[in-house]
Design a protein around this motif. Structure first.
Motif, short mmCIF file in Angstrom:
data_model
loop_
_atom_site.label_atom_id
_atom_site.label_comp_id
_atom_site.label_asym_id
_atom_site.label_seq_id
_atom_site.Cartn_x
_atom_site.Cartn_y
_atom_site.Cartn_z
N SER A 270 42.14 39.54 44.79
CA SER A 270 40.76 39.56 44.31
C SER A 270 40.04 40.83 44.72
CB SER A 270 40.01 38.32 44.81
OG SER A 270 39.81 38.37 46.21
N VAL A 312 42.37 36.48 37.17
CA VAL A 312 42.69 37.71 37.89
C VAL A 312 44.04 38.27 37.44
CG1 VAL A 312 43.25 38.66 40.16
CG2 VAL A 312 41.26 37.20 39.89
N LEU A 539 36.75 36.38 42.99
CA LEU A 539 36.89 34.93 42.95
C LEU A 539 35.66 34.24 43.50
CD1 LEU A 539 40.59 34.53 44.02
CD2 LEU A 539 39.62 34.65 41.75
#
Length: 545
Positions: A270, A312, A539
């Motif tokens: 992330s 992602v 995230l």
């Protein structure tokens, strides 16, 4: 570190080695195209069938092409990539059978270790981790996660920096409601009132979270939180010969805490997504990320988290990052993530039970069929070092599955010795940067001062931290008006952290030029992490919406 520059070449095999990595040979040679290396991949197979060797061959190929590599090393076997390979009989035999000239080599390597024992320490601040990933790490239920989100919000509104676990512990204690006598002064009344505005925060719920934090501490997790925090640019570098550095996460001890292992790697993904700029399709990736024991990432993950993992994985390729999952069986990876993995290497699977047979059939179905090959049968017959491979072709479609013998690595196969590891760490380009932990003033110290009656007022604290007046205060107001918030997420310790926080994608689009200049002008120790308020992390930030 000193190293040779010779490489193993495949002289009789046609192909542009500046654009491709030679992986193995069957009826046809198997090439992984560098320009499609950011389309992600999957390496699967039962224990002892050669997954680690395939991973090493791919890592060597990327590094040789100038692509930095990050890989988790569960058993220590991958560490051999740092030392010169040995021309053992079985290696020379395989190379000869494949038409290769074996020339030993080694690759510049940096070792990392969350516990700081067999590599440089890897740290993140609690604020960087964010409430979503921290809740997963602590295995919290919805109510407990809600209280954790309240704690982070209270920290934002009161200028409390969350760096390490004692910061979080002290903040959790501070938000618990307290019965105060009529004439009694409560130095934390403002904190408790801020928390109560978001709903009931019970002492029992906070106690449960505190106990989970204790469990994490007993597993050594407290070493992961703190400063100096990891700078991702240290992963993305080349050596003096222009070859990609190989970053190895020593994970043998970390695997004793599988949730910490999976959460750490998910946090790293992330952060890469958040910090790296959009680059589109490049001739070769900027970084390749190998995630061993990938099934741990998906075990018991709630739907909301799974949605973000998929997002992602799908979008990080536009940042020039290729993600390669390594696990025993393709069914360990959810279908919607599996669909994003274009480059496949499948080693042998065993089919002794009905469940195993279903797994083999499922694995066979993930490949583009080859009319000359019974894929399901071949998966159970593969020998050690053999694999079924399917790599993306020039138009981005998977090639038909082929049975190949994987080429031998040119660096050492197997672990290095403790003395060799020590020598590599001592010669590391990041030696000394992360080795000593720094305990800066943060939420714990600020709350202790308030309790002792020596803390500044909230307005004074804001100015002391660089967020209340002057040019920074004005800039904070501008950013607050743009993004709908004037709160802060802690304070920066160096001008570099400012650059890290404020030069992210969303900031670049709106106030990138302004903030970049601020970062250059200010330097030194400062007040507030402006960028971290704008974006906590891909995230965590998205999940708050």
């Amino acid at each position: 570190m000193a190293k040779t520059t010779a490489t193993a070449t495949a002289a009789p095999i046609s192909g542009d080695t500046d654009k491709q990595i030679f992986i193995g040979k069957g009826e046809q040679p198997a090439w992984l195209t560098l320009a499609l290396g950011n389309r992600h991949g999957l390496v699967t197979g039962a224990t002892g069938t050669g997954k680690t060797v395939s991973l090493q061959v791919m890592a060597e190929g990327f590094a040789r092409a100038g692509v930095p590599v990050f890989a988790s090393d569960i058993k220590g076997d991958l560490s051999g990539i740092a030392e010169v390979g040995e021309g053992k009989d079985f290696i020379l035999k395989r190379a000869q059978e494949m038409g290769l000239t074996f020339q030993p080599d080694q690759f510049s390597t940096v070792f990392w270790d969350v516990f700081g024992e067999q590599g440089h320490p890897v740290r993140a601040t609690v604020s960087e981790m964010g409430p979503l990933l921290l809740a997963r790490l602590l295995d919290l239920n919805d109510v407990q996660e809600g209280v954790l989100n309240v704690a982070f919000r209270v920290a934002d509104e009161n200028g409390l920096t969350l760096l390490d676990m004692k910061d979080l512990r002290s903040l959790l204690d501070a938000i618990v409601p307290k019965a105060v006598k009529k004439d009694e002064f409560d130095p934390l009344a403002e904190i408790r009132a801020s928390a109560s505005s978001f709903g009931n925060v019970s002492k029992a719920t906070v106690g449960t979270i505190q106990r989970q934090l204790l469990v994490l501490e007993n597993q050594g997790g407290e070493k992961f939180f703190g400063e100096p925090a990891l700078e991702l640019k240290d992963f993305i570098r080349t050596d003096r010969d222009g070859r990609g550095m190989v970053n190895i996460l020593v994970a043998d001890k970390l695997m004793a805490s599988p949730r910490l292992y999976a959460t750490f790697l998910l946090w790293l993904l992330s952060e890469l997504f958040e910090e790296l700029p959009e680059v589109g399709d490049l001739p070769k990736p900027k970084l390749v990320f190998f995630f061993d024991e990938a099934h741990l990432l998906f075990n018991d993950a709630p739907k909301a988290l799974m949605d973000k993992i998929e997002q992602v994985v799908r979008l990080i390729r536009s940042k020039g990052v290729g993600v390669y999952f390594v696990t025993q069986n393709p069914i360990d990876v959810p279908d919607r993530v599996l669909a994003q993995l274009g480059n496949r290497v499948q080693h042998a699977l065993r089919a002794f039970t009905p469940r195993d047979q279903k797994a083999v059939a499922a694995a066979a179905e993930t490949f583009r069929a080859n009319p000359k090959l019974d894929t399901a049968k071949a998966i159970t017959e593969l020998g050690k070092g053999e694999a079924l491979v399917s790599f993306l072709e020039g138009n981005g479609t998977p090639s038909i599955v082929e049975r190949v013998m994987v080429r031998p690595p040119v660096a050492r196969i197997g672990p290095i010795t403790p003395d060799e590891r020590k020598a590599i760490i001592n010669a590391s380009p990041v030696k000394g940067k992360y080795d000593t932990a720094v305990d800066s003033e943060s939420a714990y110290e600020i709350l202790q001062k308030r309790i002792a009656g020596t803390a500044a007022t909230p307005a004074d604290a804001g100015q002391a931290n660089g967020g209340g007046g002057g040019f920074l205060g004005t800039l904070g107001g501008i950013i607050g008006s743009i993004f709908g918030t004037g709160t802060r997420r802690g304070r920066l310790t160096t001008g570099q952290v400012i650059a890290r926080s404020v030069t992210r994608t969303v900031t670049n689009k709106v106030v990138g030029g302004i903030v970049a200049n601020v970062g250059k002008q200010i330097g030194g120790s400062l007040g507030s992490t402006i960028g971290r308020e704008i974006v906590r992390g891909t995230l965590g930030g998205i999940m708050k919406r």
